[in-house]
Structures are given as structure tokens and as C-alpha cells.
Write an enzyme that holds these catalytic residues in place. Structure first.
Site, PDB file in Angstrom:
ATOM      1  N   GLN A  43      -5.628  -0.567   1.612  1.00 42.92           N
ATOM      2  CA  GLN A  43      -5.249   0.987   0.323  1.00 42.92           C
ATOM      3  C   GLN A  43      -3.558   0.555  -0.135  1.00 42.92           C
ATOM      4  O   GLN A  43      -3.685   2.236  -0.451  1.00 42.92           O
ATOM      5  CB  GLN A  43      -5.869   1.813   1.499  1.00 42.92           C
ATOM      6  CG  GLN A  43      -7.596   2.305   1.386  1.00 42.92           C
ATOM      7  CD  GLN A  43      -7.910   2.579   2.205  1.00 42.92           C
ATOM      8  OE1 GLN A  43      -7.707   4.308   2.118  1.00 42.92           O
ATOM      9  NE2 GLN A  43      -7.620   3.222   3.655  1.00 42.92           N
ATOM     10  N   ASN A  44      -3.458  -0.471   0.830  1.00 44.02           N
ATOM     11  CA  ASN A  44      -1.516   0.090   0.964  1.00 44.02           C
ATOM     12  C   ASN A  44      -1.135  -0.349  -0.590  1.00 44.02           C
ATOM     13  O   ASN A  44      -1.645  -1.137  -1.079  1.00 44.02           O
ATOM     14  CB  ASN A  44      -1.569  -0.881   2.105  1.00 44.02           C
ATOM     15  CG  ASN A  44      -1.997  -0.048   3.887  1.00 44.02           C
ATOM     16  OD1 ASN A  44      -1.976   0.965   3.643  1.00 44.02           O
ATOM     17  ND2 ASN A  44      -1.954  -0.722   4.703  1.00 44.02           N
ATOM     18  N   HIS A  85      -4.989   0.802  -4.175  1.00 46.97           N
ATOM     19  CA  HIS A  85      -4.588   1.585  -3.936  1.00 46.97           C
ATOM     20  C   HIS A  85      -3.476   1.817  -5.480  1.00 46.97           C
ATOM     21  O   HIS A  85      -2.345   2.080  -5.810  1.00 46.97           O
ATOM     22  CB  HIS A  85      -4.291   2.478  -3.346  1.00 46.97           C
ATOM     23  CG  HIS A  85      -5.426   3.544  -2.444  1.00 46.97           C
ATOM     24  ND1 HIS A  85      -5.407   4.111  -1.671  1.00 46.97           N
ATOM     25  CD2 HIS A  85      -6.561   3.829  -3.447  1.00 46.97           C
ATOM     26  CE1 HIS A  85      -6.303   5.030  -1.498  1.00 46.97           C
ATOM     27  NE2 HIS A  85      -7.299   4.701  -2.681  1.00 46.97           N
ATOM     28  N   CYS A 121       3.828   1.649 -17.761  1.00 46.87           N
ATOM     29  CA  CYS A 121       4.414   2.130 -18.550  1.00 46.87           C
ATOM     30  C   CYS A 121       3.302   3.748 -19.233  1.00 46.87           C
ATOM     31  O   CYS A 121       2.546   3.567 -19.537  1.00 46.87           O
ATOM     32  CB  CYS A 121       4.586   1.753 -20.157  1.00 46.87           C
ATOM     33  SG  CYS A 121       5.409   2.730 -21.513  1.00 46.87           S
ATOM     34  N   CYS A 142       2.341   2.949 -23.460  1.00 42.42           N
ATOM     35  CA  CYS A 142       1.683   2.103 -23.303  1.00 42.42           C
ATOM     36  C   CYS A 142       0.737   1.545 -22.909  1.00 42.42           C
ATOM     37  O   CYS A 142       0.068   0.479 -22.714  1.00 42.42           O
ATOM     38  CB  CYS A 142       2.915   0.722 -24.042  1.00 42.42           C
ATOM     39  SG  CYS A 142       3.383  -0.234 -23.489  1.00 42.42           S
ATOM     40  N   CYS A 164       8.850  -0.161 -25.003  1.00 42.96           N
ATOM     41  CA  CYS A 164       8.429   0.738 -25.967  1.00 42.96           C
ATOM     42  C   CYS A 164       9.803   2.657 -25.786  1.00 42.96           C
ATOM     43  O   CYS A 164       9.311   3.494 -26.398  1.00 42.96           O
ATOM     44  CB  CYS A 164       7.416   1.455 -26.241  1.00 42.96           C
ATOM     45  SG  CYS A 164       6.581   2.137 -24.735  1.00 42.96           S
ATOM     46  N   ASN A 170      -8.337   0.971  16.023  1.00 48.30           N
ATOM     47  CA  ASN A 170      -7.732   2.176  15.279  1.00 48.30           C
ATOM     48  C   ASN A 170      -7.446   2.728  16.501  1.00 48.30           C
ATOM     49  O   ASN A 170      -8.782   3.106  17.680  1.00 48.30           O
ATOM     50  CB  ASN A 170      -8.632   2.715  14.232  1.00 48.30           C
ATOM     51  CG  ASN A 170      -7.580   4.097  13.746  1.00 48.30           C
ATOM     52  OD1 ASN A 170      -6.706   4.825  14.231  1.00 48.30           O
ATOM     53  ND2 ASN A 170      -7.776   4.441  12.016  1.00 48.30           N
ATOM     54  N   GLU A 223      -6.892   6.239  17.402  1.00 44.40           N
ATOM     55  CA  GLU A 223      -7.735   7.374  17.199  1.00 44.40           C
ATOM     56  C   GLU A 223      -8.824   6.410  16.818  1.00 44.40           C
ATOM     57  O   GLU A 223      -9.123   6.125  15.719  1.00 44.40           O
ATOM     58  CB  GLU A 223      -7.081   8.316  16.232  1.00 44.40           C
ATOM     59  CG  GLU A 223      -5.395   8.600  16.605  1.00 44.40           C
ATOM     60  CD  GLU A 223      -4.903   9.114  17.735  1.00 44.40           C
ATOM     61  OE1 GLU A 223      -5.755   9.394  18.438  1.00 44.40           O
ATOM     62  OE2 GLU A 223      -4.058   8.690  18.546  1.00 44.40           O
TER      63      GLU A 223
END
Ligand code: BJW
Ligand code: ZN
Length: 250
Positions: A105-106, A123, A131, A134, A154, A217, A219
Site C-alpha cells: 500500500q506504500n 496505492h 496528467c 490527458c 498537453c 505488527n 499493535e
């Protein structure tokens, strides 16, 4: 989790990892935390200082493109000097000799810098621009990008080539990620709060498909209760401990 508990789980995890040939990992901001890249949520998170909806939506960009670009330029500047940490490196080592797909996701590009090749940046990337007129995308590592950054083709306004809230993920990347996850034998879920959809759903999809899932993790997350094995600690410590004795090939 006490030390002996973690040692026992690590031993179990190494055994499972040794047997797995088809492997995936889903990574989130936590894996880059030890490289000095701030996470999004939590005490030191980026959203403590900035409201997500003010910066990470297309509506926000249309309203205040200069502010949004200021934030991305600040992050590009910060990330440009960061290096992969032992967590990134351990995942790069794991790719050797296996069918291993790293879904991240980084947007920081640190997995690629660590040498991982089979990476799906679902992501997007902070090092790409697209752009708004375009639609053409291109790599651009200049820091800072002068404002307003304009499309060389453009003259349309460029935006960061990342996925904002309310935007769809690239369909091809998503299908590949889902396919690799559900056809794998084992999945690592590393350094993500497992809150943002649809990325987080990959972990649940893996479980539904009977894939073994390990979470790494410090947490607990909404996914922890579903994980087959929770290795509680930082990615920069746990992943090298997992991979070093497993070896880079099964
Ligand atoms: C460590 C560690 C160490 C610390 N070692 N670990 C209500 C319910 C369900 C869904 C929704 C809802 N309302 C809206 C939605 C949808 C929305 C969503 O999921 N929102 C939730 C927040 C509720 N999703 C979307 O909008 C997505 N698009 C979508 O749904 O489109 C629909 C559509 C379909 C078809 C056509 C059109 C539209 C898009 C989501 C895009 C997310 N984008 C961002 C920004 C990217 C660009 C940028 O970086 O600027 O992606 S937001 C941000 O969150 C970023 C991250 O990739 C993502 C996930 O965060 P992550 O990685 O999990 O980080 P943190 O900070 O949350 O967690 C860090 C973790 O690391 C923690 O657990 C720590 O404990 C741990 N950690 N140190 C290991 N050393
Ligand atoms: Zn253009």
C-alpha cells in the site's frame, strides 16, 4: 507478548515459511516506519497533523491543488533521503527462489530500492505523476516539483499518481493481487492498520480461501483475531529473524 512466546511463534513461523512455495505479502506504512517514513494513523501519524479529507482526495486537489502539492513535495523531500531497512531487505531476500508477490500500500518505493522485483504498488507511487487532462503518467523524481507542475504533452495540471480516498485502484493490479493472494499457500500481513479498503480485504480473502496468514505488527489490528499467527513486534526485527534462518530459498 513475552520473549519466549515470541521465540516459539517465530520457530513455528519459520517452519511454515520453509514449506511455502507460493507466497504473498501485504505491506503497509509500518514497514517503512523504521526507515523514518511516518505512518498515517497513530500518535506519530501523518493524519495527526493533516486531515485526510483535506489532502488525500481528488476533491481536495481540485479545491486546493497548491496545498496538496505542498504536502506531496514535503513528503517527496522526506522520503528521497530514506533508505530501506532490514524489514524491506528481508522481504527482498524472500523473493529469491519462490513465487513471491509483494503487494504494498506504500507509495514510497522503498521495496523496489531494497531489490524486490515482483512488487504491486496498489496505492500508486509518490515518484510518479499523472496528467489530470490527458491521463498520461510518467516517473518524476525531482524534488521539489515546481508549482504548478504541468504536463509536457498537453500543459494540463499534473497530480501525484497515487490512489486517493474515493478512487478506484488500478483494476489490473487489483486482480493480480487478489489472484496471487487466494492462490498462495501463505500470506504475510506486515505493518498495516488493516483499516483501509479494499487493500485490507486481501487478508480476509486469503483466510476465506484457506491460505495461512501471519500478521507482523507491534499493535493489534482488526485482522489480528483472524490471523493464524501473530508475530507481535516491529517488522525490522521480526522479518530478518524469520528469513535469516529460513534461508532465501525453500
Ligand atoms: C509497524 C511498525 C513497525 C508501526 N513494524 N508495523 C467505511 C467503511 C469501509 C470503507 C470505507 C468507509 N468509508 C470510506 C471507505 C472507503 C475508503 C476506506 O477504506 N476508508 C477507511 C479509512 C474507512 N477506501 C477508499 O476510498 C479506496 N477506494 C475506494 O473505496 O474506491 C471505491 C470505488 C470503487 C470503484 C470506482 C470508484 C471508487 C481508496 C483508498 C486509498 C487510500 N489512500 C491512502 C493514501 C495514498 C496516497 C498517499 O500516500 O498519499 O493510502 S490513505 C493511507 O492509508 C495510504 C495507506 O496506503 C493506507 C493504509 O494505511 P496503512 O499502511 O495501514 O498505515 P497506518 O498508518 O494506518 O498503519 C500503520 C501500521 O503499522 C499500524 O498498524 C502500526 O501499528 C504498524 N506499525 N510501526 C511493523 N516498525
Ligand atoms: Zn497531459
Amino acid at each position: 507478548m513475552c520473549r519466549t512466546d515470541l521465540e516459539t511463534r517465530l520457530k513455528e513461523a519459520r517452519t511454515l515459511l520453509k514449506k511455502a512455495v507460493r507466497l504473498t505479502a501485504l505491506t503497509g506504512a509500518g514497514i517503512s516506519a523504521e526507515s523514518g517514513v511516518p505512518t498515517f494513523r497513530g500518535e506519530q501519524g501523518l493524519w495527526k497533523k493533516y486531515r485526510a479529507e483535506e489532502l488525500a482526495t481528488y476533491e481536495a486537489f481540485l479545491r486546493q491543488p497548491e496545498l496538496v502539492w505542498e504536502w506531496y513535495n514535503w513528503r517527496r523531500d522526506l522520503i528521497a533521503e530514506k533508505r530501506p531497512n532490514p524489514g524491506h531487505q528481508a522481504l527482498a531476500a524472500l523473493e529469491k527462489g519462490r513465487d513471491f508477490t509483494l503487494i504494498t500500500q506504500n507509495v514510497d518505493g522503498l521495496h523496489l530500492l531494497a531489490g524486490s522485483r515482483n512488487v504491486l504498488e496498489i496505492h500508486g507511487s509518490i515518484w510518479r505523476v499523472r496528467c489530470t487532462a490527458c491521463g498520461r503518467g510518467r516517473d518524476d523524481r525531482s524534488v521539489p516539483l515546481p508549482y504548478p507542475p504541468l504536463c509536457p504533452d498537453c500543459r494540463g495540471l499534473l497530480r501525484p499518481d497515487v490512489v486517493w480516498f474515493g478512487e478506484a485502484l488500478d483494476a489490473g493490479l487489483w486482480e493480480k493481487a487478489l489472484d496471487k493472494v487466494v492462490s498462495g499457500q501463505l500470506m504475510l500481513v506486515v505493518g498495516t492498520s488493516a483499516l483501509v479498503q479494499p487493500a485490507a480485504s486481501l487478508a480476509w480473502e486469503a483466510k476465506r480461501a484457506g491460505v495461512l496468514v501471519m500478521e507482523i505488527n507491534p499493535e493489534r489490528t482488526p485482522f489480528s483475531a483472524e490471523a493464524d499467527l501473530v508475530l507481535s513486534g516491529s517488522a525490522g526485527v521480526i522479518l530478518p529473524a524469520l528469513v535469516s534462518e529460513t534461508g532465501s530459498t525453500p
